[in-house]
Structures are given as C-alpha cells and as structure tokens.
Write an enzyme that holds these catalytic residues in place. Structure first.
Site, PDB file in Angstrom:
ATOM      1  N   CYS A 144       0.862  -1.178   0.000  1.00 28.61           N
ATOM      2  CA  CYS A 144       0.000   0.000   0.000  1.00 28.61           C
ATOM      3  C   CYS A 144       0.897   1.226   0.000  1.00 28.61           C
ATOM      4  O   CYS A 144       2.038   1.157  -0.458  1.00 28.61           O
ATOM      5  CB  CYS A 144      -0.949  -0.019   1.198  1.00 28.61           C
ATOM      6  N   HIS A 194      -2.488  10.590   3.780  1.00 25.97           N
ATOM      7  CA  HIS A 194      -3.067   9.252   3.600  1.00 25.97           C
ATOM      8  C   HIS A 194      -4.563   9.343   3.867  1.00 25.97           C
ATOM      9  O   HIS A 194      -4.995   9.623   4.987  1.00 25.97           O
ATOM     10  CB  HIS A 194      -2.409   8.256   4.554  1.00 25.97           C
TER      11      HIS A 194
END
Length: 644
Positions: free
Chosen positions: A25, A567
């Site tokens: 990720c 994020h």
C-alpha cells in the site's frame, strides 16, 4: 535508500521459500507467509530502512514508507518471482484454507454498531458522573452537594436530564446504527426503535414487575394476546429487530417495481418487523438479554476478586485480538440497568490495564538510551494513561515484550483489589487515570488507590527487569517503532515550517487513529483529520514525490525539505482507486491550497472503511519537534501543526 539492498534484506529475513504472495500500500509491504515463526525478526528490527513490523489478518506487514515501498516491492517481485496481488487478492490468499471465524465476525459487527455511538454514550456517561458527584451522600460529607447548597438543585436536575437521555432512548441510537450496519436505512431503524420505547407502552424497566403483579396490558390481535411492553435500555432486542428490518427492506427493494418501491417498501418493512418485534423477537431477545445480564452479575458476584484478577491480567491481550470491541455492547447492557446490576466491572478493569501499560511505557522511557525510543515512549505513555493504549502496546511494549508482560501482571494485581473493594462504574468514560469520574462516587477513593497500585507495580517491575536487561548489549528496537530516515538536510536549515490541513474537518491526535502504524507514530509525527468535505488540498508548497495509482495517498516534499504523507482513510488501498480522483501526477509542483484530488466520503464509509485523513511528517527524525497547534475544527488550508 538502496531499494534492491532493502528488498534482498527483507527476503533474507522472511525466507524466500516462506513467501506465498505480496502486495503493498502507500506505506508498507503486505506479505502472506507460510510460517511466521521462521522470520528473522531481529534482522528486521535492526534494519534502519524498516520502520516497523506487525501481523494482522494473516498478513505480515513491513513498514517501509511512502515513495520507497513500491520500489522495494518491485525489487522483491523481480528477485523472487513471488505472486503479485492486489490487497483484496492478498486477503483472499491469507484467508484461503481458513474457516470463517464467526466469533470475530460477531465482534466486528458489534464494534461497527457501537463505535459510532460512543461519543453520545460517553457524553451522557460523564454528565451522569457529574450528577453523581452533586447528589451522592458521603462524598464530601454526610450530606450531598445539593443538600448542602440547594442552589445547585436545579442545575443538577438539568445535568441529570441530559445524562439520562442517551440511555433512556438508547434503542433509537442502536436502531439507527445497527440497521445501517446491516445494510438498511438507518432512519427506518430509528423509527422502529422509537416504536419500541413509546410512552404508552409499559416502561422496559417495569416490565418484570408488571407481569408479576398482573398489571401488564395486552393487545388482542385476532385472538393472540400481545404484551404492550417497552424496551427502554435494551440492546440485544433492538439489534435483532434491526437485522430483520434491514433484510426485509432489501428483500422488498429487489422485488417491488421501482415506481412503487419508495412508497411501499418502508411501510411493508416496518409493519412486518413491528408485528414480529412485539409477538416473537422482542420477548425472546428480552429473555436472552436478561439472561446475559444476570450471568455477568453472577460471574462478578461469584468469582469476585479472583475472576477480576484473571480478567485484568489478560485484558491487554484481549485488546490485541480486537475482542474488546464487543465490550461496549456488554457495558451498555450493564449500565442501562444499573439499579439491578450496580454498574459495570469492565470499565475499572480496562482502566487498570491501560494505566499499567502506560506505566510500563514510562519505565522504558527512563531505561532506554535511544533518543527516538524515548520520544515514542513519552508520548505513548501519556496516551495510555488517558485511555488510548495502541501506541504504547504496539509501538513500545510488544516490541520489547517484557514491559507488556510486566503491565499484565500489574493489571491483574490491581484488578484483584478492584474486586475486593467492589469498585464499579456507573457511566462510560475514558478508561484511564481520569476514569474516576465514571466510578460510583463512594468508590472513587478505592479506584484511585487501585490506579496507584497498577502504576507503581507496572513501573517498578518494568524498570527493575529492564535495568537487568540493559546490563546486556541493548538491541536497537527503536528503529522498528519510529521513523528512521537518512538525513538529507540538517535541521538547522529549517527554523519553523507550518503545515496546513489538506481537508476541512475535525483535527484529532494521531494516537487516536485506528491503525497501529499511524497511531504509534511508526511513520512519523503529525495529525489526523476526520473529514467533512470531499476535496484534498496541498498542505505546503512543494513537489509531489508520490501520487499513488490508487489515489488514496500523496507524498509531498516541501520547498523547505519536509517530507509529508497525506493518507486518505485506513486500508482504503483495498478500494483500488474507486471513489477517488486525482488532479496531479508525481513530479508536479504544487502550491499550498492547490487541489490535489477528491474522494467520496459517503461511498468510502458505505464500503466499510474509515475515512480519517492522516497528515504525517515522514522525516520527523530530521527535526527537533513536530508540534500540533491545538486546533479542533479546521478549514482546508488552515495551519494545524508546525515543524521545528
């Protein structure tokens, strides 16, 4: 960073033959391994380019950092030929061959239902605690505060009104949240729950007496006698009813033509659920709920201090598994019927465990010579003392192991005294040192004594044992829990740089984020924002170093040298870019306040993901401090922390 070198070191540590599949990720490698016991953990812990490791849901995750993780991943794939997978594929691979865990599925469902309710329940609980302080006798003298100072009587009455509301109408809150969780319309769930607490029904707390005394009124439905019983303070009956309502709603949505769907689906779902509620589901689930409550009370009264000691010893271990997420449902049941139960024994035990973990972390602060670990231990210790233990547990104590065990022992000892002194909570609140406000007024001194025991024992055990270990060569575990980046610019080149919020919303401490990588500050210090808009803006002037294909994260190097990660959401990489758009590419120059992209908050939440936005300085080690400015509600572009 030498990405090939790091990749080969990771492969060597986990074992090439041990590697089944890999994905990544924005910040970490996600690996599925055959046998995690074969991992050379010390090699990873002492690798300066590895920020941390942990295992969850069958995946072994290695934190590398934004801008580097994708390149390390590519080198691993090239070197091993391991199966490349999306994060969704990886979940399926990790779960393959494993039977679904019904217990964890139930825990997750309860967590999803009750976590959104916690602010309302905590607000009501703390107000109830204030009311208890004002009205309890023997706390400040033989008389209560309102008896000594009658001017406070009406003030206490209003406080009691506000405190009682969330619990009196608890079914409405649960009905809304549970129906949404089961895929239905939350407002229909609230409407059904309102019917269950209508004033013309016998109050749920008086149902048992009404039946025993023969005063319960009944409806005659075609010869069937249906009790006009209310469900005030109920939890399980409402959850069961919400499940039925949501499934009926979806059933009719699929079968009724769209031209009639809007009109008839809600009506049919409500009327069928309503009859089932008062005839079958409600009475049966009331019996189950009463049985659960009576069992918990029996367990507490029967096992007493011994049972609570065992519970307290293993409470932090339960936190690691996530099973504690189901406790709010149990606590709510105990607190809703406090007249019969006396209160909740779970809350004071949780407080003892959290205080112990915080004390052990503080001991590490005094033991370690590693400045980075000192920094993490100080912030994580404070967080744990206030009731948020993830940074302490995952960032410090589990890594070193012995602080975690010492805290478990201390928590068990303190919990024995909780049982001996009969300390119970009468409301929900922060399970930490300030949790005394949620304790029955007469037991507050006992609670504080137990808290001191928990702290002193945990600190002493950790300090003594840790000092003994320190006589041996110290293992540099801090590199596994904090950000370690090779300095590219000395801190002296930047005096102060202020960073703005990329989104509009509520700024919260990074330690509250439901992801140990972020909450323990493995990636670096920063802040989180619970968004109230769908647009993401640049927080500084600089260069976009990373724009992920999944569009859920951005890496920016500011013109002054700060490396900042934005994020969007937790585990939203699994959405593979769905519900996200981006207006920029890697290498683009951006100005503070310039639009980077958008995300659909509603769709992300509906898909089951947390939409909290993290703003992190990933090269924190280059600076003396990353200091939040203490703001809560923030506009996009408003300054939220400064880098010194």
């Amino acid at each position: 960073m030498d990405h090939k070198k790091v990749a080969l070191e990771v492969i060597d540590a986990v074992g090439e033959d041990n590697l089944i599949a890999a994905a990544h990720c924005a910040t970490r490698l996600r690996l599925v391994l055959r046998d995690t016991s074969k991992i050379n953990q010390s090699a990873l812990d002492n690798n300066d380019d590895v920020k941390g490791t942990f295992e969850t849901n069958g995946q072994y995750q290695i934190i590398i950092g934004p801008g580097d993780v994708n390149k390390v991943y590519a080198e691993i794939v090239q070197a091993t030929g391991v199966k490349e997978a999306s994060t969704d594929d990886l979940k399926e691979i990790a779960a393959s061959g494993k039977k679904p865990n019904p217990v964890m599925a139930m825990v997750k469902a309860l967590s999803d239902i009750f976590v959104p309710l916690i602010p309302a329940l905590v607000a009501g609980g703390l107000l109830m605690a204030i009311n208890n302080v004002l009205t309890s006798q023997g706390l400040f003298g033989p008389q209560s505060v309102v008896e000594m100072f009658p001017a406070f009587t009406d003030f206490a009455s209003i406080i009691n009104l506000l405190a009682s509301a969330p619990f009196a109408f608890l079914p409405v809150l649960v009905g809304y949240s549970a129906t949404q969780r089961f895929g239905g319309n939350g407002y229909l769930g609230a409407a059904m729950a309102m019917a269950m607490v209508m004033p013309n029904l016998v109050n749920g707390y008086d149902v048992a007496n009404a039946i025993a005394e023969g005063t319960m009124p009944y409806w005659n439905i075609f010869g069937l006698q249906v009790a006009q019983a209310g469900y005030q303070g109920s939890v399980l009956p409402v959850i069961a009813v919400s499940y039925i309502l949501a499934n009926l709603e979806n059933f009719f949505h699929k079968r009724i033509p769209k031209v009639f769907d809007f009109t008839f689906t809600p009506m049919l779902a409500i009327i069928i659920t309503g009859f089932l509620t008062f005839t079958i589901v409600g009475p049966v689930m009331r019996m189950v709920s009463d049985g659960l409550t009576d069992s918990l009370v029996w367990l507490y009264t029967t096992t007493g201090a011994v049972g609570l000691g065992l519970f307290g010893t293993f409470y932090s271990s339960i936190v690691i598994t996530g099973l504690h997420q189901s406790f709010p449902a149990i606590e709510t049941t105990l607190l809703a019927d406090v007249a019969r139960t006396g209160g909740s024994f779970i809350f004071p035990i949780a407080a003892m465990a959290n205080i112990a973990q915080g004390a052990a972390t503080f001991a590490v602060f005094f033991i370690t010579k590693n400045e980075k670990q000192k920094s993490l231990a100080s912030s994580a210790g404070i967080s744990a003392m206030l009731g948020i233990t993830e940074p302490a547990i995952f960032g410090v104590n589990l890594k070193l192991k012995y602080p975690f065990v010492c805290a478990m022992i201390a928590s068990g000892i303190a919990s024995v005294f909780i049982g001996l002194l009969h300390v119970l909570a009468v409301s929900m609140g922060p399970a930490g040192i300030i949790g005394f406000i949620s304790i029955a007024a007469k037991s507050i001194p006992s609670f504080l004594i137990c808290a001191v025991i928990s702290f002193v024992v945990a600190f002493a055990l950790t300090f003594v044992y840790g000092k003994k270990k320190m006589s041996e060569p110290e293992v540099a575990v801090a590199t596994a829990t904090t950000t370690t980046v090779t300095p590219e610019a000395p801190a002296s080149t930047v005096a102060v740089e202020k960073v703005s919020s990329p989104v509009k919303g509520q700024a919260v401490a990074l330690s509250t984020v439901n992801d140990p990588v972020f909450s323990s500050e493995m990636m670096g210090k920063g802040i989180a924002v619970v968004p109230e808009s769908d647009e993401v803006f640049a927080p500084v002037d600089g260069t976009l170093t990373v724009v992920y294909d999944t569009k859920h994260a951005y890496g920016i190097e500011s013109d002054k040298g700060a490396e900042i990660l934005i994020h969007i959401g937790i585990d939203t990489v699994n959405l593979a870019g769905e519900h996200f758009t981006t207006a920029k590419q890697s290498g683009d120059q951006v100005k503070k306040g310039e639009l980077l992209g958008t995300f659909d908050r509603a769709a992300i939440k509906k898909a089951g993901y947390d939409d909290t936005v993290m703003v992190i300085v990933t090269n924190t080690a280059n600076y003396s401090d990353v200091a939040p400015l203490g703001k809560t509600g923030v506009a996009a572009g408003e300054e939220i922390f400064e880098i010194k």
